[in-house]
Design an enzyme around this catalytic site. Structure first.
Site, mmCIF file in Angstrom:
data_model
loop_
_atom_site.group_PDB
_atom_site.id
_atom_site.type_symbol
_atom_site.label_atom_id
_atom_site.label_comp_id
_atom_site.label_asym_id
_atom_site.label_seq_id
_atom_site.Cartn_x
_atom_site.Cartn_y
_atom_site.Cartn_z
ATOM 1 N N ARG A 39 4.668 3.137 -1.751
ATOM 2 C CA ARG A 39 5.326 4.275 -1.360
ATOM 3 C C ARG A 39 6.143 4.047 0.085
ATOM 4 O O ARG A 39 5.876 3.135 0.819
ATOM 5 C CB ARG A 39 4.512 5.250 -0.952
ATOM 6 C CG ARG A 39 3.170 5.169 -0.073
ATOM 7 C CD ARG A 39 3.465 5.839 1.498
ATOM 8 N NE ARG A 39 2.478 5.343 2.082
ATOM 9 C CZ ARG A 39 2.509 4.254 2.957
ATOM 10 N NH1 ARG A 39 3.496 3.721 3.092
ATOM 11 N NH2 ARG A 39 1.645 4.021 3.726
ATOM 12 N N GLU A 45 3.079 10.928 9.983
ATOM 13 C CA GLU A 45 2.026 9.575 9.974
ATOM 14 C C GLU A 45 0.814 9.807 10.944
ATOM 15 O O GLU A 45 0.890 10.629 11.913
ATOM 16 C CB GLU A 45 2.962 8.605 10.758
ATOM 17 C CG GLU A 45 2.849 7.188 10.201
ATOM 18 C CD GLU A 45 3.640 7.006 8.805
ATOM 19 O OE1 GLU A 45 2.723 6.965 7.847
ATOM 20 O OE2 GLU A 45 4.497 6.770 8.661
ATOM 21 N N ASP A 48 -2.718 12.314 7.596
ATOM 22 C CA ASP A 48 -3.467 12.759 6.460
ATOM 23 C C ASP A 48 -4.953 12.952 6.666
ATOM 24 O O ASP A 48 -5.403 13.933 5.950
ATOM 25 C CB ASP A 48 -3.280 11.811 5.276
ATOM 26 C CG ASP A 48 -3.409 10.346 5.510
ATOM 27 O OD1 ASP A 48 -3.569 9.922 6.677
ATOM 28 O OD2 ASP A 48 -3.416 9.485 4.653
ATOM 29 N N GLY A 138 0.404 -5.932 3.420
ATOM 30 C CA GLY A 138 0.625 -5.864 5.012
ATOM 31 C C GLY A 138 1.686 -5.239 5.406
ATOM 32 O O GLY A 138 1.982 -5.481 6.619
ATOM 33 N N GLY A 140 2.842 -2.027 5.330
ATOM 34 C CA GLY A 140 2.893 -0.752 5.389
ATOM 35 C C GLY A 140 3.543 0.096 4.297
ATOM 36 O O GLY A 140 3.914 1.358 4.531
ATOM 37 N N ASP A 188 -1.731 7.761 0.472
ATOM 38 C CA ASP A 188 -1.054 6.629 -0.219
ATOM 39 C C ASP A 188 -1.345 6.767 -1.759
ATOM 40 O O ASP A 188 -0.695 6.398 -2.767
ATOM 41 C CB ASP A 188 -1.535 5.219 0.418
ATOM 42 C CG ASP A 188 -1.175 5.144 1.828
ATOM 43 O OD1 ASP A 188 -0.369 5.981 2.320
ATOM 44 O OD2 ASP A 188 -1.677 4.210 2.468
ATOM 45 N N TYR A 238 -7.141 1.274 13.450
ATOM 46 C CA TYR A 238 -6.989 2.027 12.584
ATOM 47 C C TYR A 238 -8.148 3.497 12.647
ATOM 48 O O TYR A 238 -8.220 4.562 12.876
ATOM 49 C CB TYR A 238 -6.548 1.994 11.130
ATOM 50 C CG TYR A 238 -6.344 3.161 10.077
ATOM 51 C CD1 TYR A 238 -5.144 3.681 10.099
ATOM 52 C CD2 TYR A 238 -7.479 3.900 9.575
ATOM 53 C CE1 TYR A 238 -4.849 4.534 9.060
ATOM 54 C CE2 TYR A 238 -7.352 4.896 8.654
ATOM 55 C CZ TYR A 238 -5.858 5.378 8.273
ATOM 56 O OH TYR A 238 -5.654 6.238 7.677
HETATM 57 C C1 GAF Z 1 -2.234 4.133 6.158
HETATM 58 C C2 GAF Z 1 -3.402 4.845 5.429
HETATM 59 F F1 GAF Z 1 -3.709 4.437 4.412
HETATM 60 C C3 GAF Z 1 -2.780 6.168 5.214
HETATM 61 O O1 GAF Z 1 -4.013 7.257 4.830
HETATM 62 C C4 GAF Z 1 -2.322 7.063 6.361
HETATM 63 O O2 GAF Z 1 -3.338 7.243 7.303
HETATM 64 C C5 GAF Z 1 -1.335 6.083 6.819
HETATM 65 O O3 GAF Z 1 -1.880 4.776 7.444
HETATM 66 C C6 GAF Z 1 -0.737 6.605 8.517
HETATM 67 O O4 GAF Z 1 -0.003 7.639 8.216
HETATM 68 O O5 GAF Z 1 -1.243 4.066 5.168
#
Ligand code: GAF
Length: 400
Positions: A39, A45, A48, A138, A140, A188, A238
């Site tokens: 996707r 961003e 989620d 990797g 994104g 995702d 993250y």
């Molecule tokens: C990564 C995560 F897997 C998603 O869930 C989301 O948090 C994203 O980063 C950031 O928007 O793709």
């Protein structure tokens, strides 16, 4: 001449996987073939896992899995990926229970093991399978979620589960948590499963309801540019961001940042560490931007959409601090080109891709201009607005 990477056809990927299957397992062709898309997130961003909104769309970049069940409990999987710097084949036995499925090397196989562990029906038969993918690792663009969803879809052909798509997405997300160590949100996996041709998906990450937003014709194009800086969400940043958001929500007395307003955040500012304040501000404002962007897209208001994309990028760079120099340079270069509505980093950040909304006549100019970035490696143009939704892909059971 501007050069854009072309997207391999799904049929070519399936053919490559079938050839590898014959090399690894003999002449009997695989009985099942499935695919699941990666996707691109247009906006929304790091919202989620804060139960906010996201606006991704599925891509014609897919992970394909071909394979057959066996009469034993043994599983063997081979990847044709040229990117894998680890063993390309892995075997384990389902008879070994959870310990046989515990994460290890090769790391790419952890997604497979995780999905098997959290699969919604049992017992599963053993199987042999080959994985092939056109989603850059990797980058994104959700290479991991597309692998998880492809594996889950494959298992559904061997041993049907209840068929609930949200439960499927949640199992795949759990696999990523337990087997890749990334406490990701649900975006995702959901968009890989529910992606709809000719539409972006506005996802409410609290209710998990999905609102398809039609892409109006004739419209601009989406250009995805790979900085080729490989991100590793497992590296820890993250998870740090996620914890910071939880800390901010707790300080505000909220279940999640979805429930907070900027006014409320300002009221507790003196009690908050400045970093926590900035993280929370990004999430609160990005959630609102995403709602507005979905509306703008519905109205075909591309200038407004583009402005929100740029605000999103600036916020990810300055407040959330998940961008990097290469992504910032690509975005700045894109924004200098006439006919570009907006541009931003997409996905988790720390590298990966940018996404740019632009007029068709500006694509070549934008690609050439972005090539001035030293780090430029690969442009993937995706036709966004075509009548048949061509250029979007979805989960498919190709052979059963
Ligand atoms: C990564 C995560 F897997 C998603 O869930 C989301 O948090 C994203 O980063 C950031 O928007 O793709």
């Amino acid at each position: 001449m501007a050069m854009a990477a072309s997207v391999p056809a799904v049929s070519d990927l399936v053919a490559a996987a079938r050839r590898q299957f014959a090399r690894s397992f003999g002449e009997e062709p695989p009985q099942v073939a499935v695919c699941a898309p990666g996707r691109v997130n247009l906006i929304g961003e790091h919202t989620d896992y804060n139960q906010g909104f996201v606006l991704p769309m599925a891509l014609p970049l897919v992970t394909v899995l071909v394979g057959s069940p066996t009469h034993s409990q043994d599983v063997t999987i081979v990847t044709v990926s040229e990117d894998a710097d680890e063993p390309r084949e892995v075997s384990f036995s389902l008879a070994g229970g959870e310990s046989a499925l515990s994460p290890g090397v090769p790391r790419w196989a952890n997604y497979v093991k995780g999905v098997i562990q959290h699969y919604g029906a049992s017992p599963l038969p053993g199987f042999r399978a080959v994985v092939a993918s056109s989603v850059p690792l990797g980058g994104g663009l959700s290479s991991s979620a597309s692998l998880e969803v492809a594996v889950y879809t494959f298992l559904q052909q061997l041993k049907p589960d209840g068929g609930d798509n949200v439960a499927k997405a949640l199992s795949c997300q759990k696999a990523e948590h337990t087997h890749a160590g990334v406490p990701c949100g649900i975006m995702d996996q959901l968009v890989s499963i529910l992606g709809k041709e000719g539409h972006a998906l506005l996802i409410d990450c609290r209710s998990l309801e999905v609102y398809p937003v039609p892409l109006v014709l004739p419209g601009p194009l989406i250009l995805i540019t790979n900085s080729n800086v490989k991100h590793s969400l497992a590296s820890g940043e993250y998870a740090v961001r996620r914890r910071q958001c939880e800390e901010a929500a707790a300080a505000l007395g909220k279940k999640s940042l979805r429930d907070a307003t900027m006014k409320e955040l300002e009221e507790v500012r003196s009690r908050l560490d400045d970093v926590i304040f900035r993280r929370a501000r990004h999430v609160i404002e990005e959630t609102e931007r995403t709602r507005q962007a979905a509306e703008a897209l519905r109205r075909g208001a591309y200038k407004e959409f583009g402005r929100l994309m740029v605000e999103s990028h600036d916020s990810l760079r300055d407040l959330y601090e998940v961008s990097c120099r290469e992504l910032d340079e690509l975005v700045s270069a894109a924004l200098e080109v006439d006919g570009v509505f907006g541009s931003r980093m997409t996905g988790g950040g720390f590298g990966g891709c940018t996404v740019t909304l632009l007029q068709a006549h500006s694509v070549d100019k934008a690609i050439l201009h972005m090539q001035v970035c030293r780090h430029y490696t690969c442009m993937i143009p995706c036709l966004l607005f075509t009548p048949a939704g061509e250029g979007l892909s979805k989960v498919q059971i190709l052979v059963k």
